[in-house]
Design an enzyme around this catalytic site. Structure first.
Site, PDB file in Angstrom:
ATOM      1  N   SER A   1       7.738 -26.747  97.043  1.00  0.00           N
ATOM      2  CA  SER A   1       6.683 -27.754  96.908  1.00  0.00           C
ATOM      3  C   SER A   1       6.694 -28.373  95.510  1.00  0.00           C
ATOM      4  O   SER A   1       7.367 -27.882  94.607  1.00  0.00           O
ATOM      5  CB  SER A   1       5.325 -27.102  97.156  1.00  0.00           C
ATOM      6  OG  SER A   1       4.995 -26.290  96.042  1.00  0.00           O
ATOM      7  N   LYS A   2       5.920 -29.422  95.381  1.00  0.00           N
ATOM      8  CA  LYS A   2       5.810 -30.101  94.100  1.00  0.00           C
ATOM      9  C   LYS A   2       5.265 -29.138  93.036  1.00  0.00           C
ATOM     10  O   LYS A   2       5.671 -29.183  91.884  1.00  0.00           O
ATOM     11  CB  LYS A   2       4.883 -31.301  94.264  1.00  0.00           C
ATOM     12  CG  LYS A   2       4.652 -32.069  92.979  1.00  0.00           C
ATOM     13  CD  LYS A   2       3.962 -33.374  93.234  1.00  0.00           C
ATOM     14  CE  LYS A   2       2.966 -33.738  92.152  1.00  0.00           C
ATOM     15  NZ  LYS A   2       3.331 -33.374  90.798  1.00  0.00           N
TER      16      LYS A   2
END
Ligand code: GLU
Length: 509
Positions: free
Chosen positions: A266-267
């Site tokens: 994920s970011k």
């Protein structure tokens, strides 16, 4: 499955910046198309207006372009199967939604959000195995299956909001071959009556996706694993629309995992560990927040693509470096792995370093020149190609060309304090001063000559290399790093060398 032509599509929704997992999906589609002399299509799936993000579509196209993934058919390229933006195909979907209603494969549903909520609560209380709008509950709801025809016509005429739901067949096993996963099986009892068409006059992802894959003559659907749960519905839709024989083949790609291997990349992982999860920098149009990108961080597109290609695909040999052309030759879906691919930020840098060594020095010199311009640093007519050839071995990302070469352009502003404390002995200043005198006496200030004279001097003075060279290096560079010292001296020149030596002597005394 009677497709003679290979046609694949990358079908992102413009809901934000494209994650690198999305770029990998695009890449595998592209490689598969090129390997099989097929067509790579970009279709923008923008039917969910609530999730539309300004600039995302442009970002997706720019990112593919930077990555070297060339679109054959799409919103900018055109093609015989357009429009390639779903919001421009509204009428088409409506026609097929109506076709399904007429065939008794779909139905109108008028339930309000509150009614849907009540239904869910009731099913939860009953501890039902399937708590969504499903075959066993549908007759208790307000829809064209439970109401009379007249009632339905009346509601529609009155403008009551409705959706069109798929009538999931009961008690069926849906079996499919997935090119990555092999045989996959679903039982219809786990499925619900998904919305195909919404009250805003737009189709949902499922209907639009299947209709377009059919109309665009897509031969293979290659997409992320998160879409596997949608597969049984899609298969049933092909069936309900009478297209079973034209159904594409499916391949669901493994997830990209966090560096720890636990869960989807994920970011947040990127922010925490300091690596980008987007191909290019992205500025959020609402918050103005900036997310880092591979491009701006100084990765080469070739390295980025090479790294992505190997996250989930294995050539079956030890080879790690592949150009796009080689990837096109070698790629095959059979060698895509079923299990998730762990993202390794160190490996990403490793690839970039490898490409840095392969790049022409003239190419790198242009990059360095751009950095100098951005920093408003004068290049003093230095040979940037030569400098790049000397420092690239120590550089992973493009900006590190500067970190590894700054001392050619400017004198150090500070010195490695630890070094000075530990290594700058009482007699060092005297030794370095004598070296400066030697340098001063050299007429032709070339590498070989400098090297010869300094070595002669050290020999005569019975000084070891280690007593002099690291100190000279710290004087010139600021810290004990960098390429060959005699190269550095010859490039910055006599005057500058002497200036830097006297600066450090002033500093230590
Ligand atoms: N629009 C979907 C997405 O955003 C496409 C999924 C598919 O390829 O079917 O990923």
């Amino acid at each position: 499955m009677s497709h003679t032509q290979i046609r694949v599509r990358f079908a992102p929704s413009p809901t934000g910046p494209l994650h690198i997992g999305g770029v990998r999906t695009a890449l595998y589609n592209y490689l598969f198309a090129k390997k099989n002399k097929g067509t790579f299509i970009l279709r923008i799936e923008d039917t969910d207006q609530t999730r539309y993000v300004e600039g995302a579509e442009r970002y997706i196209m720019d990112s593919l372009k930077w990555s070297g993934i060339q679109i054959d058919e799409g919103i900018e390229q055109g093609g015989d199967f357009g429009p390639y933006r779903q919001s421009e195909r509204k009428e088409i979907y409506k026609e097929y939604a109506m076709q399904l209603i007429e065939a008794g494969k779909a139905y109108y549903a008028f339930d309000s959000p509150e009614e849907l909520d009540q239904m869910r609560k009731k099913l939860e209380e009953e501890k039902a195995a399937n708590t969504s709008y499903n075959p066993s509950i549908r007759l208790q709801m307000r829809n064209s299956l439970s109401m009379s025809k007249q009632e339905v016509v009346q509601l529609i005429e009155n403008g009551t909001p409705y959706v069109i739901r798929f009538k999931t067949p009961e008690n069926e096993t849906i079996e499919m071959n997935d090119l990555v996963r092999g045989n996959v099986k679903f039982h219809s009892s786990t499925l619900d009556d998904k919305v195909l068409y919404k009250s805003d006059g737009m189709p949902t992802y499922h209907l639009a996706n299947v209709v377009d894959d059919y109309l665009m003559k897509i031969s293979h659907v290659i997409r992320g694993e998160e879409w596997l749960p949608s597969l049984p519905l899609h298969v049933q839709l092909y069936d309900a629309l009478g297209w079973k024989n034209e159904m594409p083949e499916f391949a669901h790609l493994p997830l990209l995992l966090k560096p720890s291997g636990n869960g989807k990349l994920s970011k947040r992982d990127g922010d925490k560990l300091g690596f980008p999860v987007f191909p290019m920098q992205w500025t959020d149009p609402k918050s103005g927040d900036i997310s880092a990108g591979y491009k701006e961080d100084g990765y080469f597109p070739e390295a980025f693509i090479n790294m992505l290609a190997l996250l989930g695909w294995n050539p079956g040999t030890e080879q790690e470096l592949f150009s796009m052309d080689e990837l096109m030759d070698e790629f095959s879906i059979e060698k895509v792995s079923k299990s998730g691919a762990r993202f390794d930020p160190q490996k990403a840098r490793w690839f970039n370093h490898a490409y840095m060594q392969k790049k022409e020095n003239s190419f790198l010199a242009k990059e360095l020149e751009t950095i100098l311009e951005q920093k408003a640093v004068k290049n003093n007519q230095l040979d940037l190609e030569k400098i790049c050839s000397m420092v690239k071995e120590r550089a992973e990302l493009i900006p590190e060309l500067w970190d590894q070469s700054f001392f050619f352009f400017e004198a150090p502003e500070e010195y490695d304090e630890k070094f000075l404390k530990k290594k700058w002995k009482d007699n060092t200043s005297e030794i370095i001063k004598n070296v400066a005198d030697v340098l001063n006496g050299i007429e032709s200030f070339q590498k070989e000559e400098i090297e010869k004279q300094i070595k002669d001097h050290l020999e005569k003075q019975e000084l070891g290399f280690g007593q002099v060279m690291p100190h000279l290096r710290v004087a010139i560079v600021g810290k004990p790093m960098g390429p060959d010292m005699f190269d550095i001296l010859s490039i910055i020149g006599k005057e500058e060398s002497l200036k830097r030596i006297s600066a450090i002597l002033n500093r230590v005394n």
